[in-house]
Structures are given as C-alpha cells and as structure tokens.
Motif scaffolding. Structure first.
Motif, PDB file in Angstrom:
ATOM      1  N   ALA A  86     -14.135   2.178  -2.319  1.00 60.45           N
ATOM      2  CA  ALA A  86     -13.273   2.640  -3.414  1.00 60.45           C
ATOM      3  C   ALA A  86     -11.879   2.025  -3.289  1.00 60.45           C
ATOM      4  CB  ALA A  86     -13.186   4.166  -3.398  1.00 60.45           C
ATOM      5  N   PRO A  87     -11.763   0.692  -3.415  1.00 70.40           N
ATOM      6  CA  PRO A  87     -10.446   0.053  -3.268  1.00 70.40           C
ATOM      7  C   PRO A  87      -9.460   0.473  -4.344  1.00 70.40           C
ATOM      8  CG  PRO A  87     -12.064  -1.523  -4.075  1.00 70.40           C
ATOM      9  CD  PRO A  87     -12.826  -0.302  -3.674  1.00 70.40           C
ATOM     10  N   ALA A  88      -9.952   0.754  -5.559  1.00 71.85           N
ATOM     11  CA  ALA A  88      -9.046   1.183  -6.625  1.00 71.85           C
ATOM     12  C   ALA A  88      -8.416   2.532  -6.299  1.00 71.85           C
ATOM     13  CB  ALA A  88      -9.798   1.254  -7.962  1.00 71.85           C
ATOM     14  N   VAL A  89      -9.216   3.432  -5.741  1.00 71.08           N
ATOM     15  CA  VAL A  89      -8.694   4.745  -5.361  1.00 71.08           C
ATOM     16  C   VAL A  89      -7.698   4.603  -4.212  1.00 71.08           C
ATOM     17  CG1 VAL A  89      -9.292   7.054  -4.545  1.00 71.08           C
ATOM     18  CG2 VAL A  89     -10.832   5.845  -6.099  1.00 71.08           C
ATOM     19  N   ALA A  90      -7.999   3.713  -3.255  1.00 67.76           N
ATOM     20  CA  ALA A  90      -7.087   3.486  -2.131  1.00 67.76           C
ATOM     21  C   ALA A  90      -5.735   2.984  -2.629  1.00 67.76           C
ATOM     22  CB  ALA A  90      -7.697   2.487  -1.154  1.00 67.76           C
ATOM     23  N   ALA A  91      -5.767   1.988  -3.526  1.00 66.50           N
ATOM     24  CA  ALA A  91      -4.520   1.458  -4.079  1.00 66.50           C
ATOM     25  C   ALA A  91      -3.802   2.508  -4.905  1.00 66.50           C
ATOM     26  CB  ALA A  91      -4.810   0.221  -4.927  1.00 66.50           C
ATOM     27  N   GLY A  92      -4.562   3.319  -5.649  1.00 65.28           N
ATOM     28  CA  GLY A  92      -3.956   4.378  -6.445  1.00 65.28           C
ATOM     29  C   GLY A  92      -3.264   5.417  -5.589  1.00 65.28           C
ATOM     30  N   CYS A  93      -3.866   5.756  -4.447  1.00 64.10           N
ATOM     31  CA  CYS A  93      -3.237   6.713  -3.537  1.00 64.10           C
ATOM     32  C   CYS A  93      -1.932   6.158  -2.970  1.00 64.10           C
ATOM     33  CB  CYS A  93      -4.190   7.048  -2.394  1.00 64.10           C
ATOM     34  SG  CYS A  93      -5.590   8.077  -2.896  1.00 64.10           S
ATOM     35  N   VAL A  94      -1.905   4.859  -2.692  1.00 63.79           N
ATOM     36  CA  VAL A  94      -0.678   4.228  -2.205  1.00 63.79           C
ATOM     37  C   VAL A  94       0.409   4.293  -3.275  1.00 63.79           C
ATOM     38  CG1 VAL A  94       0.346   2.063  -1.402  1.00 63.79           C
ATOM     39  CG2 VAL A  94      -1.927   2.726  -0.618  1.00 63.79           C
ATOM     40  N   VAL A  95       0.030   4.070  -4.526  1.00 65.14           N
ATOM     41  CA  VAL A  95       0.984   4.174  -5.636  1.00 65.14           C
ATOM     42  C   VAL A  95       1.569   5.587  -5.695  1.00 65.14           C
ATOM     43  CG1 VAL A  95       1.252   4.094  -8.148  1.00 65.14           C
ATOM     44  CG2 VAL A  95      -0.089   2.343  -6.996  1.00 65.14           C
ATOM     45  N   VAL A  96       0.717   6.587  -5.548  1.00 66.80           N
ATOM     46  CA  VAL A  96       1.171   7.978  -5.613  1.00 66.80           C
ATOM     47  C   VAL A  96       2.138   8.283  -4.467  1.00 66.80           C
ATOM     48  CG1 VAL A  96       0.453  10.383  -5.399  1.00 66.80           C
ATOM     49  CG2 VAL A  96      -0.859   8.806  -6.842  1.00 66.80           C
ATOM     50  N   VAL A  97       1.796   7.857  -3.246  1.00 70.71           N
ATOM     51  CA  VAL A  97       2.669   8.110  -2.092  1.00 70.71           C
ATOM     52  C   VAL A  97       4.038   7.476  -2.313  1.00 70.71           C
ATOM     53  CG1 VAL A  97       3.030   7.601   0.356  1.00 70.71           C
ATOM     54  CG2 VAL A  97       0.788   8.371  -0.436  1.00 70.71           C
ATOM     55  N   GLY A  98       4.050   6.217  -2.745  1.00 75.33           N
ATOM     56  CA  GLY A  98       5.318   5.540  -2.979  1.00 75.33           C
ATOM     57  C   GLY A  98       6.122   6.185  -4.085  1.00 75.33           C
ATOM     58  N   SER A  99       5.444   6.606  -5.147  1.00 68.07           N
ATOM     59  CA  SER A  99       6.143   7.220  -6.286  1.00 68.07           C
ATOM     60  C   SER A  99       6.755   8.556  -5.904  1.00 68.07           C
ATOM     61  CB  SER A  99       5.166   7.406  -7.451  1.00 68.07           C
ATOM     62  OG  SER A  99       4.633   6.163  -7.871  1.00 68.07           O
ATOM     63  N   VAL A 100       6.015   9.371  -5.147  1.00 66.37           N
ATOM     64  CA  VAL A 100       6.533  10.670  -4.710  1.00 66.37           C
ATOM     65  C   VAL A 100       7.759  10.481  -3.823  1.00 66.37           C
ATOM     66  CG1 VAL A 100       6.036  12.690  -3.285  1.00 66.37           C
ATOM     67  CG2 VAL A 100       4.346  11.885  -4.947  1.00 66.37           C
ATOM     68  N   CYS A 101       7.693   9.543  -2.896  1.00 64.97           N
ATOM     69  CA  CYS A 101       8.824   9.299  -1.994  1.00 64.97           C
ATOM     70  C   CYS A 101      10.022   8.742  -2.756  1.00 64.97           C
ATOM     71  CB  CYS A 101       8.407   8.343  -0.880  1.00 64.97           C
ATOM     72  SG  CYS A 101       7.223   9.070   0.290  1.00 64.97           S
ATOM     73  N   ALA A 102       9.768   7.889  -3.754  1.00 64.22           N
ATOM     74  CA  ALA A 102      10.860   7.356  -4.566  1.00 64.22           C
ATOM     75  C   ALA A 102      11.534   8.473  -5.356  1.00 64.22           C
ATOM     76  CB  ALA A 102      10.327   6.280  -5.509  1.00 64.22           C
ATOM     77  N   CYS A 103      10.732   9.346  -5.940  1.00 67.07           N
ATOM     78  CA  CYS A 103      11.299  10.470  -6.698  1.00 67.07           C
ATOM     79  C   CYS A 103      12.082  11.399  -5.784  1.00 67.07           C
ATOM     80  CB  CYS A 103      10.181  11.237  -7.399  1.00 67.07           C
ATOM     81  SG  CYS A 103       9.415  10.346  -8.770  1.00 67.07           S
ATOM     82  N   GLY A 104      11.560  11.651  -4.589  1.00 66.66           N
ATOM     83  CA  GLY A 104      12.267  12.510  -3.637  1.00 66.66           C
ATOM     84  C   GLY A 104      13.606  11.920  -3.227  1.00 66.66           C
ATOM     85  N   THR A 105      13.635  10.612  -2.994  1.00 63.91           N
ATOM     86  CA  THR A 105      14.890   9.957  -2.625  1.00 63.91           C
ATOM     87  C   THR A 105      15.880   9.997  -3.777  1.00 63.91           C
ATOM     88  OG1 THR A 105      13.661   8.456  -1.164  1.00 63.91           O
ATOM     89  CG2 THR A 105      15.916   7.842  -1.729  1.00 63.91           C
ATOM     90  N   GLY A 106      15.379   9.764  -4.986  1.00 66.28           N
ATOM     91  CA  GLY A 106      16.255   9.840  -6.149  1.00 66.28           C
ATOM     92  C   GLY A 106      16.834  11.234  -6.336  1.00 66.28           C
ATOM     93  N   TRP A 107      16.028  12.248  -6.079  1.00 65.23           N
ATOM     94  CA  TRP A 107      16.498  13.635  -6.197  1.00 65.23           C
ATOM     95  C   TRP A 107      17.601  13.925  -5.177  1.00 65.23           C
ATOM     96  CZ3 TRP A 107      15.883  17.815  -2.668  1.00 65.23           C
ATOM     97  CH2 TRP A 107      16.232  19.069  -3.183  1.00 65.23           C
ATOM     98  N   LEU A 108      17.408  13.449  -3.938  1.00 62.60           N
ATOM     99  CA  LEU A 108      18.440  13.630  -2.915  1.00 62.60           C
ATOM    100  C   LEU A 108      19.736  12.926  -3.308  1.00 62.60           C
ATOM    101  CD1 LEU A 108      16.314  13.128   0.346  1.00 62.60           C
ATOM    102  CD2 LEU A 108      17.340  15.261  -0.452  1.00 62.60           C
TER     103      LEU A 108
END
Length: 320
Positions: A284-306
């Motif tokens: 499931a390479p698409a799911v693996a890449a999608g999970c990486v996108v989610v992790v990066g997006s959550v961390c980016a949003c968290g940093t922006g919030w801080l």
C-alpha cells in the motif's frame, strides 16, 4: 576510534563494538555541534545552520562516490580512510576553533532534564518539530522505493539522491536568507514542513501506477518532482528549527535542549518509519505516502499555531 576499530576488527564482537561507538559518537556530536553553532552565530543562527547543512550535503554527495571507489578495494580501506578524515577534522578543530570559557551551572543532569520537560512550549515545539525528522527519514525509505518501483531501475534512486543533494548545496543558504527576510522563524518552519508534506502528494499519486516491468523513466519524474518540493522544504524547515530550539528552550542549557529534541525526534521518526515500512510491505505505497502527508501537515499546522500565539517569537509571547 570507531572507524579505526572497523578497520582492525575481524570478529563480530569487534564490529558490534565499533558500531556502538559510532552511535555514541553521533549522540555526543550532534547536540554539541549545534549548541556550538547556536552560541557562535547568535546574530544569524539560521544562516549558520544553512551553511552547516550545505557542507553536510556536499559531503553526502562526495562521500559515497569516494566510499564506493575504496570499497572496490577493501572495506577496511574505507574504514581506515574514514578514521583518518575524522582524525584530521579533530586536529583542525583544536587548532582553528577559538577557545571559549565553559559556562558553569549548578544543575545536575536530572535537574537539567526536569527543567526541559517542565517547559511546555518547548515540548509543544518539539512534538511539532519532530515531524521534520519523521519526514526526512522517508528520503531513505518511501521516496527511493517508490522511485525504483515506478521506473523499474535502481538508477532512479541514484538520480533522486543526486538531485536532492545538489539542490541542497545550491539553495540551502539562499532559501534560508529569503525566509529570514520575509517571515518569522516559526512561519519558516511551518512553510518548510508544508512543502515537505506536499512533496509526498506526487508520490501518493505515482503509487497508483502499476509496478514497472521494464525501464520506464517518465513515471520517475513524478517522484522526482515531489523530491524537489521536499528538498526545498528541508531548506526552510531545518535552519529555523535549529534556530528556535534555544529560543523556546533556555540559552543556559542549549546542549540539553538540543539533545532532548533529537531524542524525541528519533523516537517519532522511528515510529513513522516503522508504520510506513509496514504499509509498503503490505503493498500500500499510496497509503504510506498519504500517512506521511498527514504527519507533515499536522506538524506544520501545530507550528503555525504556536507562531500565531507568539510562543516562538516574532509576536507577543503567551504561555501555553
């Protein structure tokens, strides 16, 4: 010493000991060198770390080429040359780096760590910043495996690494300077993490393609495009993350804060890589890449919030 032991060891115990020494050396070196850079370049920390990364990428480009040539002769020769290089670097640092008085403090090791874990805004920034290393590790897992899968040739991996490394050498310093002129450090980190996450969107799309049975270079351009965005994100996220650690931490305990940040980042990166690897093994390479996108997006949003709350500087600071 560790690479010298690699050159001399013939028994498994010696090789294991050399590997352990290599890990210990890295654990001592990484926080120390970043703490030193942070103190010496207090006026332009991001720029200093950008230069540091550029030098590292240049070494990452030349090192494997030299290592491959030496490995064709003997592994012990590779280890001996590496030992010599590190010995010369040690001598150069002793001769060139200026002497500095050691800042003494009365904190114990346990007391220093307790100070770190009680710093809530630092813990929040560490969790968000650990996403950088979680994504960075995929440069050696998801990206190369997908590049080889869709092109049908391992040469695509070499091209991927070469392009990413050359982009880093050419653009790390200019991009860091651009970010410093236009944005607060926290905003640079958030934008960098966003670019790193977006870089995996083309990878998720290429993962929908069938596995190549012959050499097909064109699908590899999709993965390569993602790698370009990913590398640009690294150029923004890393220098400003390194700059902010002592800011949200404590200048007096800079080394401890860097060490704690790397410890948490290593644990998060290991977890994300294990999950991505399991998904790749499950086909499931698409799911693996999608999970990486989610992790990066959550961390980016968290940093922006801080950053918006003023917890990272550049605005009125609030407690978390």
């Amino acid at each position: 010493m560790a690479f010298g032991l690699f050159a001399l060891a013939t028994a498994p115990a010696g090789i294991i000991a050399a590997a352990v020494l290599t890990g210990v050396a890295g654990a001592l070196f990484n926080p120390a060198v970043r703490s030193y850079l942070s103190r010496e370049a207090s006026e332009d920390r991001a720029g200093a770390f950008a230069v540091f990364n550029t030098a590292g990428d240049a070494g990452a480009f030349v090192g494997p080429l030299l290592g491959a040539a030496l490995l064709a002769v003997d592994f012990r020769l590779v280890s001996a040359v590496a030992c010599g290089v590190f010995a010369l670097l040690t001598i150069a640092q002793l001769l060139v780096l200026p002497a500095r008085e050691v800042d003494t403090h009365t904190d114990t090791v346990l007391g220093s760590w307790l100070t770190v874990v009680r710093n809530r805004r630092f813990l929040a920034f560490t969790l968000c910043g650990s996403g950088y290393f979680a994504l960075y590790n995929q440069l050696y897992l998801v990206l190369p495996l997908e590049a080889e899968r869709v092109t049908g040739t391992p040469a695509a991996v070499a091209v991927l690494f070469a392009v990413s490394t050359l982009l880093g050498v050419l653009f790390f310093v200019p991009i860091a300077a651009w970010g410093a002129r236009r944005m607060a450090p926290g905003s640079c980190v958030a934008l960098g993490l966003t670019l790193m996450a977006v870089g995996f969107v083309p990878v998720a799309l290429s993962a929908l393609l069938p596995t190549a049975t012959t050499v097909e270079p064109l699908p590899g351009l999709v993965v390569l495009g993602g790698a370009v965005l990913f590398t640009l994100g690294i150029a923004l996220a890393n220098p400003f993350t390194m700059q902010l650690i002592p800011v949200v931490g404590d200048e007096r305990l800079t080394g401890t804060y860097y060490g704690f940040f790397y410890l948490v980042s290593a644990l998060v990166a290991a977890g994300v890589s294990a999950a991505a690897g399991s998904l790749l093994d499950a086909g499931a390479p698409a799911v693996a890449a999608g999970c990486v996108v989610v992790v990066g997006s959550v961390c980016a949003c968290g940093t922006g919030w801080l950053q918006r709350r003023g917890a990272l500087g550049g605005a009125r600071r609030r407690t978390l």
